[in-house]
Design a protein around this motif. Structure first.
Motif, PDB file in Angstrom:
ATOM      1  N   MET A  70       0.846  -1.209   0.000  1.00 48.98           N
ATOM      2  CA  MET A  70       0.000   0.000   0.000  1.00 48.98           C
ATOM      3  C   MET A  70       0.881   1.260   0.000  1.00 48.98           C
ATOM      4  N   LEU A  71       0.484   2.227  -0.814  1.00 50.22           N
ATOM      5  CA  LEU A  71       1.223   3.492  -0.898  1.00 50.22           C
ATOM      6  C   LEU A  71       1.035   4.296   0.383  1.00 50.22           C
ATOM      7  N   ASN A  72       2.031   5.154   0.674  1.00 51.11           N
ATOM      8  CA  ASN A  72       1.850   6.081   1.786  1.00 51.11           C
ATOM      9  C   ASN A  72       0.890   7.197   1.419  1.00 51.11           C
ATOM     10  N   LEU A  73       1.050   7.683   0.181  1.00 52.10           N
ATOM     11  CA  LEU A  73       0.361   8.925  -0.167  1.00 52.10           C
ATOM     12  C   LEU A  73       0.062   8.916  -1.659  1.00 52.10           C
ATOM     13  N   LEU A  74      -1.160   9.284  -2.003  1.00 48.49           N
ATOM     14  CA  LEU A  74      -1.551   9.359  -3.412  1.00 48.49           C
ATOM     15  C   LEU A  74      -2.139  10.745  -3.690  1.00 48.49           C
ATOM     16  N   LEU A  75      -1.516  11.462  -4.631  1.00 45.61           N
ATOM     17  CA  LEU A  75      -2.057  12.749  -5.080  1.00 45.61           C
ATOM     18  C   LEU A  75      -2.893  12.454  -6.322  1.00 45.61           C
ATOM     19  N   GLN A  76      -4.198  12.683  -6.219  1.00 51.09           N
ATOM     20  CA  GLN A  76      -5.112  12.191  -7.237  1.00 51.09           C
ATOM     21  C   GLN A  76      -5.671  13.299  -8.141  1.00 51.09           C
ATOM     22  N   VAL A 134       2.319  19.997 -18.726  1.00 48.12           N
ATOM     23  CA  VAL A 134       1.411  19.792 -17.599  1.00 48.12           C
ATOM     24  C   VAL A 134       0.316  18.825 -18.039  1.00 48.12           C
ATOM     25  N   ARG A 135       0.139  17.738 -17.290  1.00 50.83           N
ATOM     26  CA  ARG A 135      -0.881  16.740 -17.631  1.00 50.83           C
ATOM     27  C   ARG A 135      -1.673  16.378 -16.374  1.00 50.83           C
ATOM     28  N   GLN A 136      -2.952  16.092 -16.578  1.00 54.51           N
ATOM     29  CA  GLN A 136      -3.766  15.665 -15.441  1.00 54.51           C
ATOM     30  C   GLN A 136      -3.483  14.191 -15.167  1.00 54.51           C
ATOM     31  N   MET A 137      -2.987  13.893 -13.991  1.00 53.31           N
ATOM     32  CA  MET A 137      -2.630  12.505 -13.660  1.00 53.31           C
ATOM     33  C   MET A 137      -2.509  12.353 -12.139  1.00 53.31           C
ATOM     34  N   ASP A 138      -2.205  11.125 -11.740  1.00 52.66           N
ATOM     35  CA  ASP A 138      -1.989  10.833 -10.316  1.00 52.66           C
ATOM     36  C   ASP A 138      -0.487  10.746 -10.045  1.00 52.66           C
ATOM     37  N   LEU A 139      -0.134  10.893  -8.784  1.00 50.31           N
ATOM     38  CA  LEU A 139       1.269  10.804  -8.380  1.00 50.31           C
ATOM     39  C   LEU A 139       1.320  10.042  -7.058  1.00 50.31           C
ATOM     40  N   ALA A 140       2.149   8.987  -7.038  1.00 47.15           N
ATOM     41  CA  ALA A 140       2.194   8.116  -5.858  1.00 47.15           C
ATOM     42  C   ALA A 140       3.532   8.241  -5.139  1.00 47.15           C
ATOM     43  N   ILE A 141       3.462   8.196  -3.794  1.00 49.77           N
ATOM     44  CA  ILE A 141       4.637   8.370  -2.946  1.00 49.77           C
ATOM     45  C   ILE A 141       4.743   7.195  -1.980  1.00 49.77           C
ATOM     46  N   GLU A 142       5.933   6.609  -1.912  1.00 50.38           N
ATOM     47  CA  GLU A 142       6.212   5.600  -0.873  1.00 50.38           C
ATOM     48  C   GLU A 142       7.438   6.058  -0.104  1.00 50.38           C
ATOM     49  N   GLY A 143       7.318   6.143   1.210  1.00 46.84           N
ATOM     50  CA  GLY A 143       8.430   6.659   2.004  1.00 46.84           C
ATOM     51  C   GLY A 143       8.765   8.060   1.536  1.00 46.84           C
ATOM     52  N   SER A 144      10.011   8.306   1.203  1.00 50.00           N
ATOM     53  CA  SER A 144      10.422   9.648   0.797  1.00 50.00           C
ATOM     54  C   SER A 144      10.450   9.813  -0.720  1.00 50.00           C
ATOM     55  N   ILE A 145       9.990   8.805  -1.459  1.00 48.35           N
ATOM     56  CA  ILE A 145      10.246   8.725  -2.907  1.00 48.35           C
ATOM     57  C   ILE A 145       8.951   8.762  -3.726  1.00 48.35           C
ATOM     58  N   VAL A 167      -2.825   5.840 -11.375  1.00 45.78           N
ATOM     59  CA  VAL A 167      -2.390   4.961 -10.289  1.00 45.78           C
ATOM     60  C   VAL A 167      -3.624   4.306  -9.682  1.00 45.78           C
ATOM     61  N   SER A 168      -3.634   2.981  -9.672  1.00 44.06           N
ATOM     62  CA  SER A 168      -4.828   2.298  -9.154  1.00 44.06           C
ATOM     63  C   SER A 168      -4.604   1.723  -7.753  1.00 44.06           C
ATOM     64  N   ASN A 169      -3.370   1.769  -7.272  1.00 44.48           N
ATOM     65  CA  ASN A 169      -3.095   1.231  -5.930  1.00 44.48           C
ATOM     66  C   ASN A 169      -3.898   1.965  -4.865  1.00 44.48           C
ATOM     67  N   THR A 170      -4.156   1.270  -3.765  1.00 48.51           N
ATOM     68  CA  THR A 170      -4.728   1.970  -2.619  1.00 48.51           C
ATOM     69  C   THR A 170      -3.602   2.658  -1.859  1.00 48.51           C
ATOM     70  N   ALA A 171      -3.975   3.645  -1.066  1.00 48.10           N
ATOM     71  CA  ALA A 171      -2.974   4.407  -0.321  1.00 48.10           C
ATOM     72  C   ALA A 171      -3.513   4.717   1.064  1.00 48.10           C
ATOM     73  N   GLU A 172      -2.585   4.836   2.025  1.00 45.85           N
ATOM     74  CA  GLU A 172      -2.973   5.235   3.386  1.00 45.85           C
ATOM     75  C   GLU A 172      -3.705   6.568   3.363  1.00 45.85           C
ATOM     76  N   ARG A 173      -3.208   7.435   2.454  1.00 39.92           N
ATOM     77  CA  ARG A 173      -3.733   8.794   2.442  1.00 39.92           C
ATOM     78  C   ARG A 173      -3.897   9.237   0.986  1.00 39.92           C
ATOM     79  N   VAL A 174      -5.085   9.710   0.639  1.00 42.69           N
ATOM     80  CA  VAL A 174      -5.325  10.218  -0.717  1.00 42.69           C
ATOM     81  C   VAL A 174      -5.643  11.710  -0.618  1.00 42.69           C
TER      82      VAL A 174
END
Lengths: 426, 426
Positions: free
Chosen positions: B1-7, B18-29, B36-43
């Motif tokens: 599970m991702l830490n953080l998902l910017l949707q 500039v494109r409309q999309m999602d951005l996923a973060i795990e740890g500091s990266i 991005v279809s993964n679930t995340a702790e925080r969206v």
């Protein structure tokens, strides 16, 4: 009982000093400044807030907000001919109404309480001003070289008769011949005749680019300013936008004719027009206000940015760190701006008998600390987005950052739809 | 599970689009960009938000926030000698800690995620950086002409050993010889020897004023840049602040030695230093980032203002409306800034494997409409106060405009008390 009491704010007084005091408003007028003990219908706690006269934007084309971000970083004539003019061809009266409302929303949210506009479909602009509660000095733009030249004169006359001093005096009207390079001398003489007939003042672009001045010299053997003097246009009370490329002789003419200048540093920088000799103008005793120009060439209508640019651009241009100090820049954005619009006896200062046109900044942000000097903080550190409350003609038009007379959500939807249609007509 | 998902945000991609999309973060990266279809702790819902790499402020003196608004509109030497230097004499280690926290609070709230600092009491600065969660490249300022010259070298070495790559790599250390006019050649040779010994890079002021260049030519028969080359200082990886008065020969030297430039348009304008030949530097292939300089000479730490000034100042200075277009200015404030700090392989771009240093702007304001072009809106219309959320090293440090790691109310009280004490010592 007072209508409104601003309590305990840091007030920019007419002498240029900031003092903690109260400010009382009855109807549309400031009635007391100092320690006010009267009760009031409404009290606003202004501790840690800076209270200044509302900004006066002395030159814009409000509805051009619709073209914001449509075309940038282009050569001037390419930009006008391939982008702006074709898009303007598509404008309807309704577009101008909504584009002007967008401009008014943005101006109120960044602390502007009065603006001078030059555009077309001007009854729509007046309607937006009347509805929103802001103050404005409006001119129907006229181009003598356009097929609409005579129609524009007739519209200007009707517009003046219908709207001058309307909306409790919040709206005044000027005549708006666009510029010497779009209005030949014969046409400008018709404009002066109309000014004479109506008692109207004139808002015009003068000496914005080197090309304009060079062409004018070639065609008429004199500068745009000297040409305007010869035509007699400067005898009717003139607000001259830009004045970037003016000589000492031009400045002497302007001083003699009491021409007031709208200095637009942001637009002059972005369009690479040049740096106006503002320190020389001020030394000569000219009245110089500040303006944003239209949002297509700025690209926002934030007067605090213009204030800051006025204070910073002339320093670097002249390698003189004391050119245009903070206090002068603030005056240009407020009291001098009011003078530039011939409204200096009623707005631009916080004094009893003046109209209650007031902008209140929230100082509770890191960039407002430490608080050694409020005017320095305003000039060199603050943001237009720090504006908390705006009052025009005694009425609160922005309260805790929310517009009270404009439905912002609907507005933003409307202008996005219209903006996209204008640049991609079906 | 991702830490953080910017949707669903408008993401500034590494190719400048500039494109409309999602951005996923795990740890500091940053781990994914796209759908991005993964679930995340925080969206975080990022519709109608602009997501860019956090701004990189390549040159400041953070704790000088304490002198913000204390002294402006003065001649440079008068300002330094009668105001700034005497007030700096009163600084304690605690003052520097709090002044730096103020700078960090202001930078985070205006979208800066990394800054390069040169000052003193640097362990206090590192502590403030470590606690707040921001990223920084720190240098102990060293003046060879000061009584503390040798102590500064020793402190720099200890500071490097203790803090280089500390705080999960968020802190890196450079050596900070102040400038050629405060550091004679013999002293600079000691600095280069220390750089050699530690493998440290160098942050220095170069060619800021005409006076400096003229004095250097008189004393050494060459420009500051040429003198630094002769001393060997340019061989260790140099971040050179200002570079206002550099010749084509200087630029050729800088290119040969891969000197990276911190361009500070706001400070150069306010202090009337001059206009750096940035278009020439960029044409020569130099890396040019942007900086705010200290708040005493700016007077804020808002990188969006520097970005806008970079895009506008060179246009008017060269009368060239296509000088430094929006896309270039944005690069200078982000990816080029990261390169200038030797961090270009880990920050400055939104790409998988890069550190999650991210700034999110709220576009739901009148000055962001219509939305023809997001980068134009950012460059020419937006405000640093539109920053909504800031992430550094994968952690949310600003959320819905509120700082998550700094007690802002206490901070503002502290710095006001300290700022006033510093300029009015008992």
């Amino acid at each position: 009982m007072l209508n409104l009491l601003l309590q305990g704010g840091n007030v920019l007084c007419a002498d240029g000093q900031v003092r903690q005091m109260d400010l009382a408003i009855e109807g549309s007028i400031i009635t007391q400044i100092g320690t006010v003990s009267n009760t009031a219908e409404r009290v606003i706690d202004c501790h840690n807030k800076l209270i200044i006269p509302g900004f006066v934007n002395t030159h814009t084309h409000a509805a051009m907000t619709l073209f914001r971000s449509y075309a940038d970083d282009m050569q001037l004539m390419d930009w006008l001919k391939t982008k702006i003019w074709p898009a303007e061809e598509n404008l309807t009266a309704d577009d101008v109404y909504w584009g002007t409302q967008l401009a008014i929303a943005e101006m109120l949210k960044s602390g502007t309480t009065c603006f001078a506009d030059m555009y077309f479909f001007m009854p729509e602009v007046a309607k937006a001003v009347a509805e929103s509660g802001i103050r404005a000095v409006l001119a129907r733009g006229m181009a003598g070289v356009a097929p609409t030249a005579n129609q524009a004169l007739a519209e200007s006359e009707n517009f003046y008769k219908e709207w001058h001093n309307a909306a409790n005096g919040r709206i005044t009207i000027m005549l708006g011949p666009h510029a010497p390079y779009t209005c030949p001398p014969d046409y400008l003489k018709k404009v002066t005749a109309l000014a004479e007939k109506l008692g109207a003042q004139i808002h015009i672009h003068l000496s914005e680019t080197l090309q304009e001045v060079s062409d004018c010299n070639k065609q008429y053997g004199k500068s745009p300013i000297a040409l305007m003097e010869e035509i007699g246009l400067l005898d009717y009370g003139v607000l001259a936008a830009h004045c970037v490329h003016v000589s000492q002789e031009d400045i002497a003419i302007m001083k003699g004719k009491q021409v007031r200048v709208a200095h637009n540093p942001g637009s002059n920088m972005k369009l690479a027009s040049g740096v106006a000799p503002v320190p020389d103008m001020l030394n000569a005793g000219l009245c110089v206000g500040l303006g944003t120009d239209g949002a297509a060439s700025n690209n926002n209508l934030d007067m605090l940015e213009e204030l800051r640019l006025a204070a910073m651009l002339h320093k670097v241009h002249r390698l003189d760190p004391v050119a245009i100090p903070a206090s002068t820049a603030v005056q240009m954005a407020t009291a001098q701006g009011a003078n530039a619009l011939s409204l200096g006896s009623s707005i631009g200062k916080l004094e009893p008998t003046y109209k209650a046109d007031i902008t209140i900044f929230d100082m509770q942000q890191p960039h407002w600390y430490p608080q050694h000097d409020s005017l320095s903080l305003l000039t060199y550190a603050a943001s237009g987005r720090d504006v908390h409350t705006v009052i025009v003609d005694g009425k609160i038009l922005l309260e805790n950052r929310q517009l009270t007379t404009i439905d912002e959500e609907r507005l933003l939807e409307e202008v996005n739809r219209r903006g996209i249609r204008l640049v991609n007509p079906v």
